[in-house]
Design a protein around this motif. Structure first.
Motif, short mmCIF file in Angstrom:
data_model
loop_
_atom_site.label_atom_id
_atom_site.label_comp_id
_atom_site.label_asym_id
_atom_site.label_seq_id
_atom_site.Cartn_x
_atom_site.Cartn_y
_atom_site.Cartn_z
N VAL A 136 3.21 -32.31 21.47
CA VAL A 136 2.75 -31.20 20.64
C VAL A 136 1.29 -30.92 20.93
CG1 VAL A 136 4.40 -31.57 18.77
CG2 VAL A 136 2.22 -32.80 18.75
N ALA A 137 0.94 -29.64 20.81
CA ALA A 137 -0.45 -29.19 20.87
C ALA A 137 -0.61 -28.23 19.70
CB ALA A 137 -0.75 -28.50 22.19
N LEU B 194 9.55 -33.62 17.65
CA LEU B 194 8.65 -32.45 17.64
C LEU B 194 8.60 -31.82 16.25
CD1 LEU B 194 9.68 -30.86 21.06
CD2 LEU B 194 7.51 -31.97 20.52
N ARG B 195 9.75 -31.69 15.62
CA ARG B 195 9.78 -31.14 14.26
C ARG B 195 8.97 -32.02 13.31
NH1 ARG B 195 15.43 -30.95 14.76
NH2 ARG B 195 15.45 -32.60 13.18
N ASP B 196 9.16 -33.33 13.44
CA ASP B 196 8.46 -34.26 12.55
C ASP B 196 6.94 -34.19 12.72
OD1 ASP B 196 10.94 -35.06 11.66
OD2 ASP B 196 10.98 -36.91 12.87
N ARG B 197 6.48 -33.81 13.91
CA ARG B 197 5.04 -33.71 14.16
C ARG B 197 4.49 -32.32 13.89
NH1 ARG B 197 2.67 -38.08 16.84
NH2 ARG B 197 0.77 -36.85 16.53
N GLY B 198 5.31 -31.47 13.25
CA GLY B 198 4.81 -30.17 12.80
C GLY B 198 4.95 -29.03 13.78
N GLY C 121 -5.77 -30.96 22.55
CA GLY C 121 -5.06 -31.61 21.45
C GLY C 121 -3.65 -32.04 21.75
N PHE C 122 -3.23 -31.98 23.00
CA PHE C 122 -1.85 -32.35 23.32
C PHE C 122 -1.60 -33.84 23.06
CE2 PHE C 122 1.61 -33.80 26.01
CZ PHE C 122 2.58 -32.82 25.80
N VAL D 191 6.53 -28.97 23.03
CA VAL D 191 6.95 -28.83 24.43
C VAL D 191 7.96 -29.91 24.75
CG1 VAL D 191 6.22 -28.91 26.84
CG2 VAL D 191 4.70 -27.92 25.11
N ILE D 192 9.06 -29.54 25.38
CA ILE D 192 10.02 -30.51 25.86
C ILE D 192 10.34 -30.18 27.31
CG2 ILE D 192 12.03 -29.20 25.04
CD1 ILE D 192 13.33 -31.95 24.40
#
Length: 414
Positions: free
Chosen positions: A179-180, A232-236, A166-167, A185-186
């Motif tokens: 995101v996964a 990343l925050r915006d994608r949950g 799901g990444f 991840v950054i």
């Protein structure tokens, strides 16, 4: 009549003979060259020059090599024996190769990534100092990013995040992020602003000097980091892994990047800079000398900016060194992140204001050495590397790596 009898094609047997003769002649020629160079090396070798430069190196190390005392007290390096053995090797050398190998063995004994023997750089001597009354020379504009030393360095990440189920990528260069599920991840490839050529070219303007360009690039990189965290925050994303595998370090820009990943106030001991109060050269004879450092350090503080405030993980490996170890240490000492992976490179603090540098003028080499040392909260010099809180099998298959990381993160859930 055959072709051979008629003077046409040569038989395979004769071709092999001719080939062997050619290779034999080439071999003899190369051997003659090697023997000639060896003879020239023996005739022109100046043993005294190597011995004198070795003495210069030892004097410089005694007062400038920040990790020297640590090597003696914690790694058990016997300086007296090392000095004696190296002098004996140099004294018995008959060629430059033998002398170089002796000097290289000496340097490698310390196993310090910032302690390096290289060919002399041939730098011009420093310009004469100006008098106090003389006006300051205005900064010189740089012609371009490449002229200022910026380059596009390759990345060397060691973890297969893109293979996680799901990444999804949410941000690209200069800081890849994805995101996964609820895991963000950054990836930060370097902490040296001079390794981001594209970022430099995006902010470069005619008339900029090196300082102005450096500050502009850092500001742009900070913006990019904040955007990546925001994406990343915006994608949950609820948990964040900062991937520093293969990140060999950089500059003090790291102290600007650290606060983005926490809302807390972070504190740790300041780096210690060499400042001996006595002549330390007797250390090579096993005698007690003063510390290579001056007064005990104070505490350094970083105020978190809170671009990320959730659970934090930092992934490190043997390629994580120098400024990247500083990043790891800030979070480890303050217990605001879980360090994953394996022990870091053990480069530690590097070169403040250029660091320690001694030119071995007679033999054409130079040695660079760290003039600062950073210590963890438990008193360990970063030159020993920083151990992870949770070890991961980074030398295993991609599937095993992903399984171990997933399990480590799941084990820390509230």
């Amino acid at each position: 009549m055959s072709e051979t009898q008629g003077g046409g094609a040569t038989s395979p047997k004769e071709s092999r003979k001719r080939g062997r003769k050619v290779f034999r002649r080439i071999g003899i020629g190369l051997l003659s060259i090697v023997l000639g160079l060896l003879g020239w090396d023996v005739v022109t070798f100046d043993r005294g020059a190597w011995q004198r430069d070795f003495e210069v190196l030892e004097v410089a190390m005694a007062k400038e090599y920040a990790n020297l005392d640590w090597m003696v007290e914690h790694r058990g390096v016997d300086l007296t024996k090392l000095d004696r053995d190296t002098r004996a090797s140099l004294g018995g050398a008959f060629t430059r190769v033998q002398a170089f190998l002796a000097l290289r063995r000496f340097v490698r004994t310390f196993q310090d990534p910032h302690f390096k023997l290289t060919r002399g750089a041939g730098r011009p001597s420093a310009p004469p100092l100006q008098s106090a009354a003389a006006p300051e020379t205005p900064p010189t504009p740089v012609a371009s990013c490449t002229a200022a030393g910026y380059e596009a360095r390759p990345v060397d990440f060691r973890f297969p995040f893109k293979k996680m189920p799901g990444f999804t990528a949410v941000h690209e260069a200069p800081f890849s992020a994805g995101v996964a599920g609820e895991l963000g991840v950054i990836q930060i490839a370097h902490f040296g602003e001079d390794r981001y050529l594209a970022t430099c070219e995006a902010v470069f303007a005619a008339g900029m000097d090196e300082d102005a360009l450096r500050l502009a690039v850092r500001a742009k990189l900070q913006e990019a980091l904040q955007r990546a965290i925001g994406a990343l925050r915006d994608r949950g994303a609820k948990r964040l892994v900062v991937d520093l595998t293969g990140n060999g370090g950089g500059t003090e820009w790291v102290s600007e990047a650290v606060p983005l990943f926490t809302g807390s106030t972070l504190r740790r001991s300041e780096a210690r800079i060499v400042s001996p109060s006595c002549d330390r050269t007797p250390i090579w004879k096993g005698e007690k000398v003063c510390s290579i450092f001056g007064e005990p350090p104070g505490m350094a503080t970083l105020e978190g900016k809170g671009a990320w405030k959730g659970p934090l993980f930092v992934l490190a490996d043997r390629g994580t060194g120098s400024a990247s170890e500083d990043f790891v240490a800030w979070f480890k000492d303050n217990h605001v992140a879980t360090i994953l992976g394996v022990r870091t490179a053990g480069a530690g603090c590097g070169y403040v204001n250029g660091g320690g540098r001694v030119e071995l003028r007679e033999i054409g080499f130079e040695v660079r050495m760290p003039n600062c040392a950073r210590f963890l909260a438990d008193g360990t010099n970063e030159v020993e590397g920083i151990a992870p809180d949770v070890a991961l099998p980074l030398d295993k298959s991609d599937e095993e790596k992903i399984t171990a990381l997933t399990a480590a993160i799941a084990a820390t859930r509230d």
